[in-house]
Scaffold this motif. Structure first.
Motif, PDB file in Angstrom:
ATOM      1  N   ALA A  38       0.875  -1.168   0.000  1.00 53.44           N
ATOM      2  CA  ALA A  38       0.000   0.000   0.000  1.00 53.44           C
ATOM      3  C   ALA A  38       0.913   1.218   0.000  1.00 53.44           C
ATOM      4  CB  ALA A  38      -0.897  -0.016   1.214  1.00 53.44           C
ATOM      5  N   ASP A  39       0.355   2.338  -0.426  1.00 48.33           N
ATOM      6  CA  ASP A  39       1.164   3.551  -0.556  1.00 48.33           C
ATOM      7  C   ASP A  39       0.986   4.410   0.696  1.00 48.33           C
ATOM      8  OD1 ASP A  39       2.564   5.695  -1.456  1.00 48.33           O
ATOM      9  OD2 ASP A  39       1.415   5.998  -3.277  1.00 48.33           O
ATOM     10  N   ASP A  40       2.063   4.667   1.407  1.00 50.35           N
ATOM     11  CA  ASP A  40       1.997   5.529   2.611  1.00 50.35           C
ATOM     12  C   ASP A  40       1.246   4.887   3.769  1.00 50.35           C
ATOM     13  OD1 ASP A  40       3.289   7.387   1.031  1.00 50.35           O
ATOM     14  OD2 ASP A  40       1.685   8.879   1.045  1.00 50.35           O
ATOM     15  N   HIS A  41       1.256   3.575   3.872  1.00 48.65           N
ATOM     16  CA  HIS A  41       0.553   2.918   4.977  1.00 48.65           C
ATOM     17  C   HIS A  41       1.457   2.825   6.205  1.00 48.65           C
ATOM     18  CE1 HIS A  41      -2.443  -0.482   6.227  1.00 48.65           C
ATOM     19  NE2 HIS A  41      -2.231   0.403   7.186  1.00 48.65           N
ATOM     20  N   ILE A  78      10.514   7.679   0.372  1.00 48.23           N
ATOM     21  CA  ILE A  78       9.639   8.332  -0.596  1.00 48.23           C
ATOM     22  C   ILE A  78       9.271   7.332  -1.676  1.00 48.23           C
ATOM     23  CG2 ILE A  78      11.634   9.392  -1.742  1.00 48.23           C
ATOM     24  CD1 ILE A  78       9.632  11.805  -2.259  1.00 48.23           C
ATOM     25  N   CYS A  79       8.131   7.595  -2.297  1.00 45.72           N
ATOM     26  CA  CYS A  79       7.426   6.598  -3.102  1.00 45.72           C
ATOM     27  C   CYS A  79       8.228   5.907  -4.216  1.00 45.72           C
ATOM     28  CB  CYS A  79       6.231   7.299  -3.712  1.00 45.72           C
ATOM     29  SG  CYS A  79       5.105   6.225  -4.528  1.00 45.72           S
ATOM     30  N   ALA A  80       8.431   6.622  -5.330  1.00 44.53           N
ATOM     31  CA  ALA A  80       9.047   5.982  -6.489  1.00 44.53           C
ATOM     32  C   ALA A  80      10.461   5.467  -6.173  1.00 44.53           C
ATOM     33  CB  ALA A  80       9.049   6.934  -7.676  1.00 44.53           C
ATOM     34  N   PRO A 199      -3.257   4.236   1.234  1.00 46.05           N
ATOM     35  CA  PRO A 199      -3.884   5.465   1.708  1.00 46.05           C
ATOM     36  C   PRO A 199      -3.068   6.725   1.411  1.00 46.05           C
ATOM     37  CG  PRO A 199      -2.695   4.454   3.518  1.00 46.05           C
ATOM     38  CD  PRO A 199      -2.407   3.632   2.295  1.00 46.05           C
ATOM     39  N   HIS A 200      -2.655   6.893   0.161  1.00 41.11           N
ATOM     40  CA  HIS A 200      -1.911   8.103  -0.206  1.00 41.11           C
ATOM     41  C   HIS A 200      -2.834   9.325  -0.173  1.00 41.11           C
ATOM     42  CE1 HIS A 200       0.249  10.942  -2.862  1.00 41.11           C
ATOM     43  NE2 HIS A 200       1.334  10.313  -2.430  1.00 41.11           N
ATOM     44  N   ARG A 201      -2.252  10.486   0.083  1.00 38.89           N
ATOM     45  CA  ARG A 201      -2.973  11.742   0.008  1.00 38.89           C
ATOM     46  C   ARG A 201      -3.789  11.826  -1.302  1.00 38.89           C
ATOM     47  NH1 ARG A 201       0.451  17.390   0.343  1.00 38.89           N
ATOM     48  NH2 ARG A 201      -1.202  18.703   1.179  1.00 38.89           N
ATOM     49  N   SER A 358       4.589  -1.407   2.937  1.00 35.94           N
ATOM     50  CA  SER A 358       4.278  -0.098   2.376  1.00 35.94           C
ATOM     51  C   SER A 358       5.553   0.427   1.725  1.00 35.94           C
ATOM     52  CB  SER A 358       3.831   0.833   3.498  1.00 35.94           C
ATOM     53  OG  SER A 358       3.662   2.142   3.004  1.00 35.94           O
ATOM     54  N   ASP A 359       5.415   1.453   0.881  1.00 37.10           N
ATOM     55  CA  ASP A 359       6.629   1.984   0.253  1.00 37.10           C
ATOM     56  C   ASP A 359       7.463   2.803   1.246  1.00 37.10           C
ATOM     57  OD1 ASP A 359       4.632   3.902   0.255  1.00 37.10           O
ATOM     58  OD2 ASP A 359       5.202   4.786  -1.660  1.00 37.10           O
ATOM     59  N   GLN A 360       6.868   3.180   2.344  1.00 39.85           N
ATOM     60  CA  GLN A 360       7.582   3.803   3.467  1.00 39.85           C
ATOM     61  C   GLN A 360       6.618   3.942   4.633  1.00 39.85           C
ATOM     62  OE1 GLN A 360       6.293   6.678   0.525  1.00 39.85           O
ATOM     63  NE2 GLN A 360       5.650   6.724   2.632  1.00 39.85           N
ATOM     64  N   GLY A 361       7.112   4.521   5.726  1.00 45.33           N
ATOM     65  CA  GLY A 361       6.226   4.838   6.837  1.00 45.33           C
ATOM     66  C   GLY A 361       5.522   6.159   6.589  1.00 45.33           C
ATOM     67  N   ASP A 371       2.858  13.200   6.032  1.00 48.70           N
ATOM     68  CA  ASP A 371       3.913  12.879   5.068  1.00 48.70           C
ATOM     69  C   ASP A 371       5.068  12.068   5.696  1.00 48.70           C
ATOM     70  OD1 ASP A 371       3.939  13.373   2.091  1.00 48.70           O
ATOM     71  OD2 ASP A 371       6.023  13.771   2.533  1.00 48.70           O
ATOM     72  N   LYS A 372       6.215  12.056   5.041  1.00 46.85           N
ATOM     73  CA  LYS A 372       7.273  11.067   5.349  1.00 46.85           C
ATOM     74  C   LYS A 372       8.645  11.676   5.117  1.00 46.85           C
ATOM     75  CE  LYS A 372       5.649  10.412   0.927  1.00 46.85           C
ATOM     76  NZ  LYS A 372       4.325  10.377   0.359  1.00 46.85           N
ATOM     77  N   ARG A 373       9.525  11.039   4.384  1.00 44.62           N
ATOM     78  CA  ARG A 373      10.814  11.562   3.905  1.00 44.62           C
ATOM     79  C   ARG A 373      11.951  11.497   4.924  1.00 44.62           C
ATOM     80  NH1 ARG A 373       9.375  14.881  -0.823  1.00 44.62           N
ATOM     81  NH2 ARG A 373       7.172  14.513  -1.118  1.00 44.62           N
TER      82      ARG A 373
END
Ligand code: SGN
Ligand code: CA
Length: 540
Positions: A38-41, A78-80, A199-201, A358-361, A371-373
């Motif tokens: 999932a994206d941003d989970h 970060i995603c990609a 659950p991405h923005r 997830s692709d990140q926390g 957000d993340k990063r």
């Protein structure tokens, strides 16, 4: 099957036999792999990790039947870039996808290509976010860019670009199940990448979850009102605060005309536009269902807003954020349940590795952020649950410092394939069997996308079980050290505390060694800066 593939099979069978003799418990057949991301989970939003915010019974099933990783993390939050690390098995500075902007170099070899070359059936559905199509897949249907929550478009391998009416998480699940039932054959093992946008923005739930989540309220994190006093400029200057940087229309779903009526200014220049682009995609029927639940919230807010203090507004925005963020996870959990049920009902569960990650926390209000990063805890740590009956014991946990860098080698190892020597991760197979001796005790992290949305400065660092040492660079030159055991919320930078002088010296050396080991360097940092400046992409 052609002649070349048959030869490969024979070679593989021999390889597998050799592996089986070494490790008696390895399964005889090559396993299928279902990779769910999932994206941003955030891990805080999975009840197997934390029951305070929400319940994810289906995702939890993977840990109940398998292993929960308590210390999984990413190399670049970060995603990609995370997706590029996963597919290539290499850190960002080597695979070249250092941020969401630089293109992914499709001439490099990814693990799905290797699995496909070795007889695996391969398919990908959902969000990739590379700007180019994945290689090594018999079938794919991917969202262009970030994709939409309602009535999404897909780039497909065989049918060009299509638009599908409905809710994206459900559509991705339907496509996944359709491939399993109708396109996959029983002859060969498969790799299935099932990749949610949610659950991405901007966090739009499915209709069936609107009402339940709109009624809920959630416990606040104890760092919601963090003033960043104990840390340096990087935390203070980041633009991811719920009160000051989260969009009113796009994120909190206060329509642009209501913002105008209340005299609320946009927090970013795409604030109102984001609402129009997302909620504006709904069909009249979908919008009517949305209005039924969202209008009463908007009316109540309009009444209260003129008298609300800054503190009350922060609390309100946190609740509004959690309602939509957690609400959009509910459909992901439903989808995971449907896929797990399919595997059970079709006798596939026994020989299938199921991964949920997830692709990140993500920040759920901790330190006042979304957000993340950052290399800081909530964005650095990522959920990871893996099930593989007969290899992983049910209900087990693992605390080693595993990374998204490890997936490629793990899957190749599970398929009995030797990974290319330039991959930089570790196979997790020994950990699956409970053999933790000798696994890495420190990880390397490097984030690049700056200046950009959220303004998180460039940084790299080393994280061990006990400490985190970080260097922020580019328009800053600041070091930070956190004592992970004594300061679990990472509120105090102790880099200049004389008591930690020895730790600083030792970790600085270890960090330099890690940079050499992974082939990163100050020269490369400068090269990426020069290329990024050439792009001149960020204009606030
Ligand atoms: C968009 C979001 C940002 C997010 C990036 C990257 N803004 O720009 O909040 O950090 O994507 O996210 S939005 O208003 O357009 O949603 S990522 O998951 O793709 O890396
Ligand atoms: Ca993401």
């Amino acid at each position: 099957m052609n002649f070349k593939t048959s030869i490969l099979f024979v070679k593989l069978a021999l390889l597998c036999c050799a592996a089986c003799q070494e490790k008696n418990d390895a399964p005889a057949e090559r396993p299928n792999i279902v990779f769910i991301m999932a994206d941003d989970h955030a891990y805080q939003a999975i009840s197997a990790y934390d029951e305070r915010l929400t319940h994810t019974p289906n995702i939890d099933r993977i840990a109940e039947d398998g292993m929960l990783f308590n210390n999984a993390c990413v190399t670049n939050s970060i995603c990609a870039p995370s997706r590029a690390v996963i597919l290539s098995g290499k850190h960002s500075h080597l695979n070249g996808k250092i941020d969401n902007i630089f293109p992914f170099d499709t001439t490099q070899i990814t693990f799905p290509q290797i699995l496909q070359d070795n007889g695996y059936q391969t398919a990908m559905f959902g969000k990739l976010h590379f700007g180019n199509n994945p290689k090594g897949f018999d079938q794919f249907k991917i969202l262009p860019g970030q994709g939409w929550y309602y009535n999404p478009e897909f780039i497909t391998k065989h049918d060009g670009r299509i638009k599908v009416e409905g809710y994206t998480s459900d559509i991705i699940t339907d496509m996944t199940l359709d491939w399993l039932a109708n396109e996959r054959t029983e002859d060969d093992p498969f790799l299935l990448m099932y990749l949610h946008k949610a659950p991405h923005r901007e966090w739009l739930p499915a209709k069936r979850h609107y009402e339940e989540f709109m009624k809920k309220s959630f416990p606040e994190p104890n760092t919601l009102f963090d003033d960043y006093k104990g840390r340096g400029r990087a935390a203070k200057e980041a633009e991811m605060n719920l009160l000051t940087h989260m969009n009113w229309a796009g994120d909190s779903k206060i329509p642009p005309e209501v913002m105008d009526a209340l005299g609320i200014a946009e927090t970013a220049k795409w604030d109102k536009g984001a609402y129009e682009r997302t909620v504006g995609r709904m069909t009249p029927e979908q919008k009517a269902d949305w209005d039924k639940i969202y209008n009463p919230m908007i009316e109540e807010f309009s009444k209260d807003y003129p008298n609300m203090t800054q503190e009350q507004l922060m609390k309100w925005r946190y609740q509004r954020y959690m309602q939509d963020y957690l609400g959009s996870i509910a459909a992901v959990d439903d989808g995971v349940g449907r896929v797990l049920d399919y595997l059970d009902q079709n006798n596939l569960s026994d020989n299938t590795i199921v991964v949920y990650t997830s692709d990140q926390g993500f920040y759920l209000g901790e330190h006042g952020w979304f957000d993340k990063r950052f290399i800081y805890n909530e964005s650095f740590k990522t959920p990871l649950l893996i099930r593989w009956p007969h290899v992983i014991d049910a209900g087990t946990t693992n605390s080693q410092m595993v990374q998204n860098l490890d997936f490629a080698q793990t899957f190749l190892d599970a398929a009995g394939i030797t990974a290319p020597s330039d991959m930089q991760g570790e196979s997790l197979l020994p950990l699956f069997r409970g053999e933790i001796e000798g696994f890495r005790d420190a990880v390397y992290y490097h984030y690049y996308e700056y200046p950009s949305v959220h303004m998180v400065k460039r940084h790299y660092g080393i994280v061990t079980e006990d400490y985190k040492l970080v260097h922020f660079y580019y328009d800053i030159d600041e070091w930070e050290l956190y004592d992970r055991k004594k300061d679990i919320y990472e509120m105090n930078n102790v880099y200049d505390d004389p008591e930690y002088a020895d730790v600083v010296a030792e970790l600085t050396e270890q960090l330099a060694e890690l940079r050499i080991k992974y082939k990163d360097s100050p020269e490369l940092d400068q090269e990426f800066i020069a290329k990024y400046e050439g792009l001149k992409r960020w204009d606030k």
